[in-house]
Design a protein around this motif. Structure first.
Motif, PDB file in Angstrom:
ATOM      1  N   ASN A  36     -10.104  11.359   8.908  1.00 53.90           N
ATOM      2  CA  ASN A  36     -10.173   9.647   9.287  1.00 53.90           C
ATOM      3  C   ASN A  36     -10.017   9.009   7.957  1.00 53.90           C
ATOM      4  O   ASN A  36      -8.803   8.242   8.243  1.00 53.90           O
ATOM      5  N   ILE A  37     -10.636  10.031   6.645  1.00 52.32           N
ATOM      6  CA  ILE A  37     -11.045   9.140   5.810  1.00 52.32           C
ATOM      7  C   ILE A  37      -9.292   9.077   5.291  1.00 52.32           C
ATOM      8  O   ILE A  37      -8.601   8.266   4.885  1.00 52.32           O
ATOM      9  N   PHE A  38      -8.488  10.273   5.637  1.00 56.36           N
ATOM     10  CA  PHE A  38      -7.064  10.643   4.603  1.00 56.36           C
ATOM     11  C   PHE A  38      -6.145   9.512   5.837  1.00 56.36           C
ATOM     12  O   PHE A  38      -5.137   9.373   4.396  1.00 56.36           O
ATOM     13  N   ALA A  39      -6.373   9.565   6.604  1.00 52.16           N
ATOM     14  CA  ALA A  39      -5.172   8.988   7.485  1.00 52.16           C
ATOM     15  C   ALA A  39      -5.716   7.124   6.909  1.00 52.16           C
ATOM     16  O   ALA A  39      -4.219   6.783   7.305  1.00 52.16           O
ATOM     17  N   ILE A  40      -6.812   6.937   7.198  1.00 48.42           N
ATOM     18  CA  ILE A  40      -6.968   5.517   6.620  1.00 48.42           C
ATOM     19  C   ILE A  40      -5.980   5.340   5.124  1.00 48.42           C
ATOM     20  O   ILE A  40      -5.303   4.513   5.036  1.00 48.42           O
ATOM     21  N   ASN A  41      -7.087   6.042   4.207  1.00 53.89           N
ATOM     22  CA  ASN A  41      -6.468   5.598   3.030  1.00 53.89           C
ATOM     23  C   ASN A  41      -4.748   6.654   2.234  1.00 53.89           C
ATOM     24  O   ASN A  41      -4.697   5.781   0.963  1.00 53.89           O
ATOM     25  N   ILE A  42      -4.577   7.469   2.797  1.00 54.85           N
ATOM     26  CA  ILE A  42      -3.374   7.874   1.992  1.00 54.85           C
ATOM     27  C   ILE A  42      -1.845   7.549   3.019  1.00 54.85           C
ATOM     28  O   ILE A  42      -0.769   7.282   2.861  1.00 54.85           O
ATOM     29  N   LEU A  43      -2.556   8.059   4.266  1.00 54.57           N
ATOM     30  CA  LEU A  43      -0.779   8.045   5.174  1.00 54.57           C
ATOM     31  C   LEU A  43      -0.341   6.914   5.783  1.00 54.57           C
ATOM     32  O   LEU A  43       0.044   6.338   5.697  1.00 54.57           O
ATOM     33  N   GLN A  44      -1.956   6.134   6.283  1.00 58.44           N
ATOM     34  CA  GLN A  44      -1.582   4.597   6.718  1.00 58.44           C
ATOM     35  C   GLN A  44      -0.052   3.774   5.344  1.00 58.44           C
ATOM     36  O   GLN A  44       0.088   3.708   5.556  1.00 58.44           O
ATOM     37  N   PRO A  45      -1.187   3.967   3.874  1.00 53.79           N
ATOM     38  CA  PRO A  45      -0.052   2.974   3.538  1.00 53.79           C
ATOM     39  C   PRO A  45       1.361   3.595   3.294  1.00 53.79           C
ATOM     40  O   PRO A  45       2.124   2.763   2.776  1.00 53.79           O
ATOM     41  N   ILE A  46       1.144   4.759   3.459  1.00 54.13           N
ATOM     42  CA  ILE A  46       2.732   5.534   3.516  1.00 54.13           C
ATOM     43  C   ILE A  46       3.500   5.130   4.114  1.00 54.13           C
ATOM     44  O   ILE A  46       4.915   4.276   3.772  1.00 54.13           O
ATOM     45  N   LEU A  47       2.915   5.105   5.196  1.00 59.40           N
ATOM     46  CA  LEU A  47       3.937   5.036   6.796  1.00 59.40           C
ATOM     47  C   LEU A  47       4.730   2.531   6.679  1.00 59.40           C
ATOM     48  O   LEU A  47       4.933   3.793   7.625  1.00 59.40           O
ATOM     49  N   ASP A  48       3.172   2.605   6.034  1.00 56.88           N
ATOM     50  CA  ASP A  48       3.861   1.021   6.507  1.00 56.88           C
ATOM     51  C   ASP A  48       4.438   0.505   4.792  1.00 56.88           C
ATOM     52  O   ASP A  48       5.307  -0.079   5.067  1.00 56.88           O
ATOM     53  N   SER A  49       4.635   1.925   3.815  1.00 59.41           N
ATOM     54  CA  SER A  49       5.109   1.269   3.008  1.00 59.41           C
ATOM     55  C   SER A  49       6.724   1.294   3.331  1.00 59.41           C
ATOM     56  O   SER A  49       7.340   1.784   4.490  1.00 59.41           O
ATOM     57  N   ASN A  50       7.424   0.270   2.410  1.00 61.90           N
ATOM     58  CA  ASN A  50       8.894  -0.168   2.517  1.00 61.90           C
ATOM     59  C   ASN A  50       9.436   0.832   2.543  1.00 61.90           C
ATOM     60  O   ASN A  50      10.270   0.989   3.355  1.00 61.90           O
ATOM     61  N   GLY A  51       9.807   1.446   1.649  1.00 59.82           N
ATOM     62  CA  GLY A  51      10.214   2.829   1.267  1.00 59.82           C
ATOM     63  C   GLY A  51      10.980   4.274   3.045  1.00 59.82           C
ATOM     64  O   GLY A  51      11.367   4.070   3.688  1.00 59.82           O
ATOM     65  N   PHE A  52       9.359   4.750   3.768  1.00 53.64           N
ATOM     66  CA  PHE A  52       9.123   4.722   4.627  1.00 53.64           C
ATOM     67  C   PHE A  52       9.659   4.375   5.944  1.00 53.64           C
ATOM     68  O   PHE A  52      10.985   4.773   6.699  1.00 53.64           O
ATOM     69  N   GLN A  53       9.499   2.904   5.635  1.00 51.40           N
ATOM     70  CA  GLN A  53      10.338   1.714   7.044  1.00 51.40           C
ATOM     71  C   GLN A  53      11.849   1.948   7.291  1.00 51.40           C
ATOM     72  O   GLN A  53      12.557   2.565   8.379  1.00 51.40           O
TER      73      GLN A  53
END
Lengths: 235, 240
Positions: free
Chosen positions: A7-24
């Motif tokens: 859960n920690i991993f998802a919230i702190n690391i994965l989520q910001p990546i998924l939200d990033s401009n580049g990934f989008q």
């Protein structure tokens, strides 16, 4: 307990990546990547297919006893193995093909890559033919077959098994090398990357995705190669 | 049937045949013996031009093999060859090994070729092995299939190049039996061999070769019991 860490991993690391401009951007432009990937596969498959015919022909020419046949074979193989593919692409697209016909960048890409691939495949085929036991040719000839019949019915069916693993390698090499045709504007994967970067400036994300797609394709091919090798070994 | 005149052959600096003359009549079984390196195999391979002689002539059934106008493939169809290492086609079943040449060269239809092939397999005692690949056969079986394969072209002459030298001892007999049957049927045969028993029993004439020459030739009885040449005597004293 373990799930809590996830859960920690998802919230702190994965989520910001998924939200990033580049990934989008990458997700948004997946269609462009897929289009490029398809063309890369198309150019590669056509080049290796034509390359097999050219390669078989060139190998047989090179091994001929007659100089009129062997010298053209040797010159062809030496030229395309001895000069950079990049230079060959420029030479043919801008120099030679315009004298013959008005080639699109896709056509030019397939022509040059086929010629290049043919030269490498010729050496693979030649090695395969020469790896077949000499007694096989003698047995076929002693029965009264001519050279062609012996090649076709006895030598080549045995050479093809020897030839498959290096042929898969050639396919993988060609898949990567087709990236060079981006320079003449053939719309394959690397070209798609270039266009997207010039519009979005997200170089790390775009080139990262391009690299990842190449990696997935080459991995898939080498797994196919391993499978074929294992299957032929048991036959 | 076969007439060889003044045959010379070198590999690089090494002169292997130094002027061979011999004649083989129809239905004759001639065994060639001699120490290794004496040129026996090379002589045999010159007869069907697997080796090109440097000079001299080979004449089979009135056809001059060494003449440039001769279609060597046509001649080879009449001259079967059996090799020391069998050289069966590993990618084809035994039946396909036998039918391949008639189908490819003579354009015999497949069913007809298969019928002949089965007949030949029966003759060499391998009727039940028509559908197996060479890798599944023992050495002796492989060599019998190789003989059947050569016979499928209905040759007038059969050349045997040390046909039992690569076999385990217990398998030599079965191959020699097939060759004996062939000899009885009146096949013209040239046999390079180390099987002195076979040469004595089946050979009508024995050629002793040494250092690229036929040193002595005679009936098996004469050669084995009263060899006149000292080199023949030395050789035989070592092998018999």
């Amino acid at each position: 307990m373990q799930f809590w860490h996830l859960n920690i991993f998802a919230i702190n690391i994965l989520q910001p990546i998924l939200d990033s401009n580049g990934f989008q951007l990458v997700i948004h432009n997946m269609g462009n990547f897929l289009h490029g990937t398809l063309l890369t596969l198309e150019i590669t498959a056509l080049s290796v297919l034509f390359g097999m015919f050219l390669g078989l022909l060139a190998a047989l020419l090179k091994m001929s006893r007659y100089k009129v046949l062997s010298i053209p074979g040797i010159l062809y193989i030496d030229f395309f193995r001895g000069t950079p593919l990049f230079v060959q692409i420029l030479l043919f697209y801008f120099g030679i093909l315009p004298l013959v016909f008005d080639a699109t960048s896709f056509e030019a890409a397939v022509i040059v890559c086929s010629l290049n691939s043919g030269a490498y495949i010729a050496e693979i085929v030649r090695a395969g033919i020469q790896a077949v036991d000499k007694g096989q040719m003698e047995a076929a000839r002693s029965l009264g077959m001519n050279n062609f019949q012996a090649m076709w019915h006895v030598i080549l069916p045995q050479a093809y098994k020897i030839v498959i693993p290096p042929m898969v390698n050639e396919f993988i090499a060609m898949l990567k090398d087709t990236s060079l045709v981006a320079v003449i504007g053939a719309e394959e994967l690397t070209h798609s990357g270039r266009i997207l970067v010039s519009v979005t400036y997200e170089a790390a994300w775009i080139w990262g995705t391009v690299a990842l797609i190449y990696l997935l394709l080459t991995r898939a091919l080498s797994m196919l190669g391993d499978y074929l090798e294992r299957r032929l070994a048991t036959e | 049937m076969i007439t060889i005149k003044n045959l010379y052959k070198s590999f690089g600096k090494l002169q292997v045949l130094k002027g061979i003359n011999c004649h083989i009549s129809p239905q004759e079984v001639v065994c060639i013996i001699g120490p290794s390196g004496s040129g026996k195999s090379t002589l045999l391979r010159c007869v069907n031009q697997l080796e090109k002689p440097d000079s001299g002539t080979v004449n089979i059934d009135g056809i001059e093999l060494t003449s440039p106008n001769t279609d060597i493939n046509k001649v080879r169809q009449q001259v079967g060859m059996v090799f020391q290492h069998f050289n069966l086609f590993p990618h084809r079943t035994t039946l396909e090994n036998i039918t391949m040449a008639p189908v490819v060269i003579k354009k015999t239809n497949k069913a007809g070729a298969q019928q002949i092939a089965r007949e030949l397999l029966r003759k060499v005692g391998l009727s039940d092995k028509d559908d197996v690949y060479p890798a599944q056969l023992s050495g002796g079986q492989k060599q019998r299939v190789a003989i059947a394969r050569a016979l499928a072209m209905q040759p007038k002459v059969m050349l045997f190049d040390e046909p039992t030298s690569a076999l385990d001892p217990e398998m030599v007999g079965e191959v020699l039996e097939v060759m004996k049957d062939l000899a009885k049927e009146g096949m013209t045969m040239m046999v390079v061999t180390h099987e002195m028993g076979f040469a004595r029993e089946v050979g009508q004439r024995v050629l002793f070769m040494d250092e690229g020459l036929i040193v002595e030739e005679n009936t098996p009885q004469q050669i084995f019991e009263n060899p006149t040449n000292p080199r023949t005597q030395t050789f035989l004293s070592k092998v018999l």
